[in-house]
Scaffold this active site. Structure first.
Site, PDB file in Angstrom:
ATOM      1  N   ALA A 243       0.821  -1.207   0.000  1.00 32.24           N
ATOM      2  CA  ALA A 243       0.000   0.000   0.000  1.00 32.24           C
ATOM      3  C   ALA A 243       0.861   1.265   0.000  1.00 32.24           C
ATOM      4  O   ALA A 243       2.087   1.214   0.021  1.00 32.24           O
ATOM      5  CB  ALA A 243      -0.934  -0.024   1.208  1.00 32.24           C
ATOM      6  N   HIS A 244       0.188   2.422  -0.016  1.00 28.21           N
ATOM      7  CA  HIS A 244       0.887   3.703  -0.115  1.00 28.21           C
ATOM      8  C   HIS A 244       1.853   3.921   1.055  1.00 28.21           C
ATOM      9  O   HIS A 244       1.588   3.561   2.189  1.00 28.21           O
ATOM     10  CB  HIS A 244      -0.090   4.878  -0.231  1.00 28.21           C
ATOM     11  N   ASN A 245       3.005   4.494   0.720  1.00 32.72           N
ATOM     12  CA  ASN A 245       4.025   4.895   1.691  1.00 32.72           C
ATOM     13  C   ASN A 245       4.724   3.736   2.399  1.00 32.72           C
ATOM     14  O   ASN A 245       5.408   3.948   3.400  1.00 32.72           O
ATOM     15  CB  ASN A 245       3.440   5.851   2.742  1.00 32.72           C
TER      16      ASN A 245
END
Length: 351
Positions: A243-245
């Protein structure tokens, strides 16, 4: 591919016993190999096959002592399995990097720069301001968005989608169906029960010597100037979701169907088995090992080995499981004991 036995021995740092001038064209299993092929013997279980193999040469340990006459040449090395792996890698490079040139139809946008010996397959799309290094191979139906950077000797297989601003290092392999740089799962709940989309403005940065399996998805970071990052040497299996980051440290391996939630940091040299779930905003320390189907809900200590849901120390998990699998029997015995206790005669003090 055609090399002599001596040339292969030189590549592997081995010694030839037999005819070093024989030609090798292919790799094969010791029990199925034909003339012109090379195999290896590592597991003693397969030793009987070396006496009737038709392989032109076999890679064996330096300590190997044949019990019968051999009809094949030998290449003596320290570790036959590792040596054969090296040979497989070289063969794979040879057949993979043969292609070059541009197939029609294909598209490349304005101000994009392409290195030497690059292959661009039919129906591939390259956006504007893209930088592609030397000897990169981009197979048919791949999409490379604007401002993407791809380092030397990287392979982008058929059907890969690289969103805008993605950066990929050198000597990487991105397998078919991967989507890199898509939006993270960012939605803000509203008072009426609906969800408002949070724009995802960051990118994905991938280091050198990274392998990413088929149909894996890596989301971009949320904010402009931030990145979802994979450091050098990371290996992802098929069907992994980052997922993001998310940050993944160097030489970490993650097996299929694992999902890592947003803003989680995974350290260096970690081993994460299949179908693991990791919640967001946790820190997986260096050299952590996580068993299959584990659920990780908190930070880990360096070198820890975890299993289960929620994930706990593997030794505690095994001891707990030893009790858990016996629960039906323990429950039955408890009921028997309960009945005996309830049926005990009642004693009253003598008056």
């Amino acid at each position: 591919m055609e090399f002599t036995v001596s040339q292969i021995a030189e590549l592997l740092g081995g010694k030839v016993e037999g005819n070093g001038d024989d030609k090798i064209k292919m790799l094969g299993k010791i029990q199925e190999a034909k003339a012109g092929e090379i195999s290896f013997l590592s597991n003693p279980k397969y030793e009987p096959h070396i006496y009737d193999t038709k392989a032109t040469a076999v890679i064996v340990s330096k300590g190997f002592s044949p019990k019968k006459k051999l009809n094949t040449s030998l290449i003596l090395v320290d570790d036959p399995y590792s040596s054969f792996t090296v040979l497989l890698e070289e063969y794979h490079k040879f057949i993979t990097f043969q292609k070059s040139g541009v197939e029609d139809p294909s598209f490349i946008g304005e101000n994009s720069k392409v290195g030497i010996d690059v292959y661009r397959g039919a129906f591939s799309y390259i956006g504007s301001n893209v930088k592609i290094g030397d000897n990169v191979k981009i197979y048919p139906h791949a999409y490379v968005g604007d401002n993407v950077e791809i380092g030397d000797n990287t392979i982008i297989n058929a059907g890969v989608k690289l969103y805008a601003n993605t950066k990929i290092g050198h000597h990487c392999v991105i397998h078919s169906g991967c989507v890199i740089g898509s939006d993270g799962f960012g939605f803000a709940p509203q008072a009426d029960g609906s969800y408002k989309t949070i724009p995802q403005m960051g990118n994905v940065v991938i280091g050198n010597y990274v392998d990413i399996g088929s149909n894996t998805v890596i989301d971009c970071a949320t904010f402009h100037g931030d990145s979802t990052k994979l450091e050098d040497g990371v290996k992802l299996d098929n069907l992994v979701q980052l997922a993001h980051n998310v940050k993944v440290g160097k030489h970490t391996v993650i097996a299929a169907q694992t999902g890592v939630s947003g803003s989680t940091t995974i350290g260096k040299y970690c081993v994460i088995a299949g179908q693991v779930g990791i919640i967001g905003h946790v820190n997986i320390a260096d050299k952590t090992s996580i068993g299959a189907q584990a659920g990780v809900s908190k930070d880990t200590a360096s070198g820890s080995k975890l299993w289960g849901t929620p994930a706990i120390d593997v030794m505690k998990y095994q001891r707990s499981y030893a009790v858990y699998k016996n629960l039906p029997d323990l429950n039955f015995r408890l009921k028997q004991l309960e009945e005996k206790v309830l049926n005990l005669p009642t004693f009253r003090e003598s008056e």
